[in-house]
Design an enzyme around this catalytic site. Structure first.
Site, PDB file in Angstrom:
ATOM      1  CD  GLU A 139      57.870  20.639  10.861  1.00 26.09           C
ATOM      2  OE1 GLU A 139      57.206  20.111   9.782  1.00 26.09           O
ATOM      3  OE2 GLU A 139      59.124  20.614  11.036  1.00 26.09           O
ATOM      4  CG  ASN A 180      60.280  21.630  17.514  1.00 30.73           C
ATOM      5  OD1 ASN A 180      61.135  22.367  17.775  1.00 30.73           O
ATOM      6  ND2 ASN A 180      60.638  20.935  16.677  1.00 30.73           N
ATOM      7  CG  HIS A 216      66.025  22.861   9.809  1.00 33.94           C
ATOM      8  ND1 HIS A 216      67.009  22.059  10.076  1.00 33.94           N
ATOM      9  CD2 HIS A 216      64.897  22.541  10.504  1.00 33.94           C
ATOM     10  CE1 HIS A 216      66.457  21.088  10.746  1.00 33.94           C
ATOM     11  NE2 HIS A 216      65.312  21.225  10.901  1.00 33.94           N
ATOM     12  CD  GLU A 244      63.739  19.767  14.157  1.00 26.96           C
ATOM     13  OE1 GLU A 244      63.926  19.822  12.830  1.00 26.96           O
ATOM     14  OE2 GLU A 244      62.752  19.297  14.461  1.00 26.96           O
ATOM     15  CG  ASP A 246      70.324  21.714   9.639  1.00 24.56           C
ATOM     16  OD1 ASP A 246      69.499  22.821   9.363  1.00 24.56           O
ATOM     17  OD2 ASP A 246      69.737  20.730   9.503  1.00 24.56           O
TER      18      ASP A 246
END
Ligand code: G3I
Length: 314
Positions: A139, A180, A216, A244, A246
């Protein structure tokens, strides 16, 4: 005989799990041992997934909250669980602006640099041989594609990135090393900033092997250019992974959510060089986020998303 065959086929399809269809790519989930007292949590994780990522247990504040008192016990527990169940393990994460222990936040200059290198060297060495891929840097971009004003950037500009990857490669030459980030799934200013950086790093010979797309997401808002975006990164000679995933329900039906899950998995399976998909916690009860983002609900009932993911993996 025919009846027996039909029965066996039906039973086989009932008993099938996501990982049974994950031969081209892996299918993983984020786990935390804080939920291991819940036996359904363990049994579903072991049955369905062939990769895991520790949700918090390998982060710096979790392994070295105070200087010198290193504790890998929780992360070791996850590594052991992964090995017992034949899972790949993704290491998450070494250099991040968040969850940095207070004693590190106060450092600067050479001391901070040496501390970062020691942290990477110690942690990667501890898990050497067990980790399929590390999220080395996490990030580091703003939404507009500029660099986040973090402890790391403010002290070293972008020089910390190459140094971090080199330290990780020296400690475990067998691990794939990733950068990432989130909100980089579509082609946009942020993903283009990242694209330009990784292209430059590759050109400099920095040992970077992959890009992690956190994903996300929200139902109805999966970028339509996800596969095209993944492919511009693989064209640089890098692996890519959804790290990751979702998908918030966002006021829509579970069927719509299932389609959104399928579209993300399809984008990965249709991209040569996309190695796997990791879901960020598999049941709603333990998700970091509200709005029912997981494939299983809070009572461990599979939502339509599970069958949709299975279909996409096939
Ligand atoms: O460990 C303490 C515990 O001792 C204490 O009792 C409890 C009280 O709130 O807090 C616990 O720490 C929490 C930790 O999760 C473990 O449960 C932190 O407060 C909480 O902030 C932390 O949240 C995690 C978050 O990262 C931290 O930034 C989430 O679980 C985790 O899902 C989330 O994961 C991140 C990825 O690492 C990077 N990408 C985004 C993603 C979602 O935010």
């Amino acid at each position: 005989m025919l009846k027996v065959l039909i029965l066996l086929t039906i039973l086989g399809s009932i008993a099938a799990h996501l990982k049974d269809h994950a031969s081209q790519i892996y299918i993983g989930c984020a786990l935390s041992p804080s939920h291991f007292s819940d036996s359904q949590y363990q049994s579903i994780a072991a049955a369905e997934f062939n990769s895991l990522t520790p949700e918090n247990e390998m982060k710096w504040d979790a392994v070295e909250a105070s200087q010198g008192s290193v504790n890998y016990a929780q992360a070791d527990q996850l590594v052991q669980f992964g090995k017992q169940n034949g899972m790949k393990i993704r290491g998450h994460t070494l250099v991040w602006h968040s969850q940095v222990p207070g004693w590190v936040s106060g450092l600067s200059g050479d001391t901070l640099h040496q501390t970062m290198i020691s942290h990477i060297t110690d942690e990667v060495t501890h898990f050497k041989g067990s980790i399929y891929a590390w999220d080395v840097v996490n990030e580091m971009f703003n939404e507009d594609g500029t660099y986040r004003q973090s402890l790391w950037y403010n002290n070293f500009q972008t020089n910390f990135v190459g140094d971090a990857f080199k330290a990780a490669a020296a400690a475990d030459p067998g691990a794939k090393l990733y950068i990432n980030d989130y909100n980089i799934e579509g082609i946009n200013a942020k993903s283009t900033g990242l694209y330009n950086l990784v292209k430059e790093l590759k050109g400099q010979g920095v040992p970077i092997h992959g890009v992690g797309f956190q994903a996300h997401l929200s139902t109805g808002q999966v970028p339509s250019d996800l596969a095209a975006n993944l492919q511009r990164f693989t064209a640089l000679g890098l692996d890519v992974a959804i790290t990751e995933l979702d998908i918030k329900q966002n006021g829509q039906s579970q069927e719509a959510q299932a389609q959104a899950y399928a579209s993300v998995v399809n984008a990965c399976t249709s991209t040569s060089g996309c190695v796997g998909v990791t879901i960020w916690g598999f049941n709603d009860q333990y998700s970091w986020i509200n709005d029912n983002p997981c494939p299983w609900d809070s009572n461990y009932q599979a939502k339509p998303a599970v069958a949709a993911i299975e279909g996409a993996l096939k």
